[in-house]
Design a protein around this motif. Sequence first.
Motif, PDB file in Angstrom:
ATOM      1  N   TYR A 124       0.830  -1.195   0.000  1.00  0.00           N
ATOM      2  CA  TYR A 124       0.000   0.000   0.000  1.00  0.00           C
ATOM      3  C   TYR A 124       0.869   1.251   0.000  1.00  0.00           C
ATOM      4  O   TYR A 124       1.990   1.242   0.493  1.00  0.00           O
ATOM      5  CB  TYR A 124      -0.890   0.049   1.250  1.00  0.00           C
ATOM      6  N   SER A 151      -4.420  -0.631  -8.044  1.00  0.00           N
ATOM      7  CA  SER A 151      -5.744  -0.031  -7.883  1.00  0.00           C
ATOM      8  C   SER A 151      -5.643   1.175  -6.955  1.00  0.00           C
ATOM      9  O   SER A 151      -4.742   1.258  -6.111  1.00  0.00           O
ATOM     10  CB  SER A 151      -6.745  -1.047  -7.316  1.00  0.00           C
ATOM     11  N   LYS A 153      -7.814   3.570  -4.236  1.00  0.00           N
ATOM     12  CA  LYS A 153      -8.976   3.583  -3.362  1.00  0.00           C
ATOM     13  C   LYS A 153      -9.175   5.006  -2.841  1.00  0.00           C
ATOM     14  O   LYS A 153      -8.295   5.554  -2.165  1.00  0.00           O
ATOM     15  CB  LYS A 153      -8.786   2.628  -2.177  1.00  0.00           C
ATOM     16  N   SER A 169     -14.095  -7.768   3.642  1.00  0.00           N
ATOM     17  CA  SER A 169     -14.406  -7.774   2.209  1.00  0.00           C
ATOM     18  C   SER A 169     -15.237  -8.994   1.864  1.00  0.00           C
ATOM     19  O   SER A 169     -15.082 -10.066   2.463  1.00  0.00           O
ATOM     20  CB  SER A 169     -13.117  -7.751   1.380  1.00  0.00           C
ATOM     21  N   ARG A 178     -15.860  -6.596  -2.600  1.00  0.00           N
ATOM     22  CA  ARG A 178     -16.070  -5.241  -2.113  1.00  0.00           C
ATOM     23  C   ARG A 178     -16.114  -5.264  -0.586  1.00  0.00           C
ATOM     24  O   ARG A 178     -16.436  -6.290   0.024  1.00  0.00           O
ATOM     25  CB  ARG A 178     -17.357  -4.636  -2.682  1.00  0.00           C
ATOM     26  N   ILE A 197     -15.857  -0.088  -0.815  1.00  0.00           N
ATOM     27  CA  ILE A 197     -14.541  -0.115  -1.445  1.00  0.00           C
ATOM     28  C   ILE A 197     -14.520  -1.329  -2.367  1.00  0.00           C
ATOM     29  O   ILE A 197     -14.647  -2.471  -1.916  1.00  0.00           O
ATOM     30  CB  ILE A 197     -13.410  -0.233  -0.405  1.00  0.00           C
ATOM     31  N   TRP A 198     -14.387  -1.083  -3.665  1.00  0.00           N
ATOM     32  CA  TRP A 198     -14.363  -2.180  -4.630  1.00  0.00           C
ATOM     33  C   TRP A 198     -12.939  -2.690  -4.848  1.00  0.00           C
ATOM     34  O   TRP A 198     -11.986  -1.935  -4.810  1.00  0.00           O
ATOM     35  CB  TRP A 198     -14.957  -1.728  -5.959  1.00  0.00           C
ATOM     36  N   PRO A 200     -10.930  -4.504  -2.885  1.00  0.00           N
ATOM     37  CA  PRO A 200      -9.928  -4.325  -1.822  1.00  0.00           C
ATOM     38  C   PRO A 200      -8.916  -5.465  -1.888  1.00  0.00           C
ATOM     39  O   PRO A 200      -9.310  -6.632  -2.013  1.00  0.00           O
ATOM     40  CB  PRO A 200     -10.754  -4.399  -0.532  1.00  0.00           C
ATOM     41  N   LEU A 205      -6.550  -2.866   4.460  1.00  0.00           N
ATOM     42  CA  LEU A 205      -6.542  -1.538   3.858  1.00  0.00           C
ATOM     43  C   LEU A 205      -6.745  -0.460   4.911  1.00  0.00           C
ATOM     44  O   LEU A 205      -6.180   0.617   4.833  1.00  0.00           O
ATOM     45  CB  LEU A 205      -7.635  -1.444   2.794  1.00  0.00           C
TER      46      LEU A 205
END
Length: 399
Positions: A124, A151, A153, A169, A178, A197-198, A200, A205
């Motif tokens: 991350y 991705s 977020k 998720s 998600r 949140i799509w 993840p 996260l």
Amino acid sequence: MTIRWFFSKTVRQLAEMNRQMWRVMNEQRDLLSADAITGIEAARVEADKAIRSGAKKDELKRQMGKLEDAARKWFKPYASPAVRENVKEFLVAVVTILAFTTFFLQLTKIPTGSMQPTLFGITYQNLEDEEEFVMPARWKRFVLYWTQGISYKHLTAPFDGTIKEIGPSRPVFPFIRRQPVTFVDASNPRHEETLWIWFPPDDRLFDRRDEPSLIGRRFKKGETIVKAKAVAGDHLLVDRFTYNFRKPERGEIFVFKTKGIQGLPQNVLYIKRCVALPDETVQVGNDRHLIINGNRLTAATPRFERVYEFEFMTNSPYLGHVNAHVANQMGLNGFSLSPLFPDESVTRKLGPQSYLAMGDNTLNSLDSRAWGEVPEENIIGKCWFVYWPFTERFGWGYR
């Protein structure tokens, strides 16, 4: 008949029609009358005789017509036949895939960084403090995710309020997940809204160890709740087939179940490098090299070329294997990292059906230095192929 089947398309078509008639008749046998079964069987027998007798093309086509007539006359029509056929084909495909993944190849992924830089886990980057950062366009984010696993977020508060709950998720479709965030209106506590949140990468996260929990924290309308870049871990195909014929070899990266291994979360899959085999004695040297049966592993040992490349590379990302004594010298908590190998004087002997597994990222790996042996019965298979994302490790690039 066999030779004609290869050389005559008409023979193949009639034989396939005959086979399909037999299949449908068996499916509907409890619904059909005795006359219907007799009529269908008579048409099938006549078609089979035509094939075996070497009948001409015109006769074969006439038999096709008779089979079609028998089918229309005797079979019970299905409701929504196209849907039924598609569902059947889908179920056959699912069963085939499940059987294949059970006996040959299994899909798994790298969730953590314990095998870096050989295999990468999820990483991350917090973007909240980067005011100049501009979120890529939707089409670009789509391409980045499905090619490189990258991705973005970005979640903002829909109104003044607080976060009540962050759920795990959830899968909504194969490869699509998600994660729910329950947001409560500050002016009306009964008003809640679920933010999503799509894609993840995992449930970490929102796990910010350097900040207070987001739960209960107040946000103003439009304020950023989370803004981050996430890179998915390597997704692998695991070879479940090879170990049915031979034992794991030293240096292979294998996948195993944690069931029954104390000190690990149960019923999950771990991936590590096999470093020691049954009945061997093991030491973790103060020079960051393993000593197996009194013999020191080096960069010349097959499959350990990168693990021990720090011997001759100043800036190597690999650091060998660290025991508790060396970890303490590095300013780390050596007892939590390697309680079973305090220093190189400690020798441990493996059982007759046990292996030792260690991560290549030796300073950030919960492995056999902490929880011990991997029973042979727990081993699923060996790492075979990185199928996603498309990085330099794709395919066999990790080797």
